[in-house]
Write an enzyme that holds these catalytic residues in place. Structure first.
Site, PDB file in Angstrom:
ATOM      1  CG  HIS A  65       8.717 -46.200   8.666  1.00 14.94           C
ATOM      2  ND1 HIS A  65       9.209 -45.538   7.560  1.00 14.94           N
ATOM      3  CD2 HIS A  65       8.511 -45.238   9.613  1.00 14.94           C
ATOM      4  CE1 HIS A  65       9.280 -44.244   7.815  1.00 14.94           C
ATOM      5  NE2 HIS A  65       8.869 -44.034   9.062  1.00 14.94           N
ATOM      6  CD  GLU A  66       7.998 -45.824  13.534  1.00 11.43           C
ATOM      7  OE1 GLU A  66       8.926 -45.185  14.083  1.00 11.43           O
ATOM      8  OE2 GLU A  66       7.148 -45.291  12.804  1.00 11.43           O
TER       9      GLU A  66
ATOM     10  CG  HIS B 263      12.718 -43.687  12.349  1.00  7.58           C
ATOM     11  ND1 HIS B 263      13.157 -42.729  11.452  1.00  7.58           N
ATOM     12  CD2 HIS B 263      11.363 -43.729  12.205  1.00  7.58           C
ATOM     13  CE1 HIS B 263      12.124 -42.225  10.810  1.00  7.58           C
ATOM     14  NE2 HIS B 263      11.020 -42.813  11.244  1.00  7.58           N
TER      15      HIS B 263
END
Length: 244
Positions: free
Chosen positions: A115-116, A119
């Site tokens: 998920h990071e 980004h």
């Protein structure tokens, strides 16, 4: 006079007696929503943090593979202390993974790391909502810190411009949270696509990955709902003060 207005704001009547301020319902509902979302994400993370992923990759190793698969080679991966304090810093191009993610080979850790990475991919592609959120950070911080003191000062001394200024400042923080929603959901969507395409997680593990990412996303939904309820409370208090 000062004590009277302060007591009225927090729901206290004269002589120290407490009465129920109807607008407190919004604050209580927001608190409950936030607590439920937090409990849900902690429960789901705890469950899948005990499930070792078939590839045996740790969160840090999975992050490196996801970044390389996206053609990103200029982002450092660092270890930070804490639980679920993971984040991507677009200014320094650093992906920071917490104790519960960095060295863990669990499905939950891999999901958080991916998920990071989502980004970081957004940053590489200059994803619009992420760019907008970066510009909003100073205004949102300023608004969240000063909105309540300014609003309270306006409420206590019956100065409408101050109350309106407090509402506007709080609205900046709400707008920031609103922009954050597509950023977080998009990062999770990118993470799922990479996890499916790279084989970091097996087909049976992807269902659990989806649950982890959805639970995490709901914390942002709850935070926005809570802030909207607080904003509504400020508006109602200001209107009631005008009538009084």
């Amino acid at each position: 006079m000062l004590l009277t207005y302060a007591n009225n704001f927090y729901g206290y009547g004269g002589y120290g007696r407490m009465y129920f301020d109807p607008t407190m319902i919004f604050a209580l509902v927001g608190l409950v929503l936030t607590m439920l979302a937090s409990a849900q994400v902690n429960s789901v993370f705890a469950k899948y943090n005990k499930v070792r992923c078939m590839s045996g990759m740790t969160g840090a190793q999975a992050a490196e593979k996801v970044l390389y698969a996206a053609g990103i080679y200029d982002v450092r991966i660092e270890h930070i202390s804490g639980k679920l304090t993971d984040h991507y810093d677009p200014r320094s191009k650093v992906l920071r993974l917490s104790d519960s993610t960095y060295s863990s080979p669990s499905v939950a850790a891999v999901c958080v790391a991916a998920h990071e990475c989502g980004h970081a991919i957004q940053d590489q592609k200059q994803y619009g909502p992420l760019v907008l959120r970066s510009y909003l950070v100073p205004a949102a911080n300023f608004g969240s810190q000063l909105s309540w003191p300014i609003f309270l000062a306006g409420l206590i001394f019956t100065i409408r411009p101050l109350m309106m200024a407090g509402i506007i400042l709080f609205s900046l923080a709400v707008i920031f949270q609103l922009v954050t929603l597509p950023v977080e959901f998009n990062a999770s969507s990118r993470a799922m696509k990479v996890l499916e395409g790279t084989g970091i997680l097996g087909s049976q593990e992807l269902n659990g990955a989806g649950k982890v990412l959805r639970a995490a996303a709901m914390t942002y939904v709850a935070a926005l709902a809570s802030s909207l309820l607080q904003l509504l409370r400020l508006i109602l208090l200001a209107r009631r003060n005008d009538r009084d």
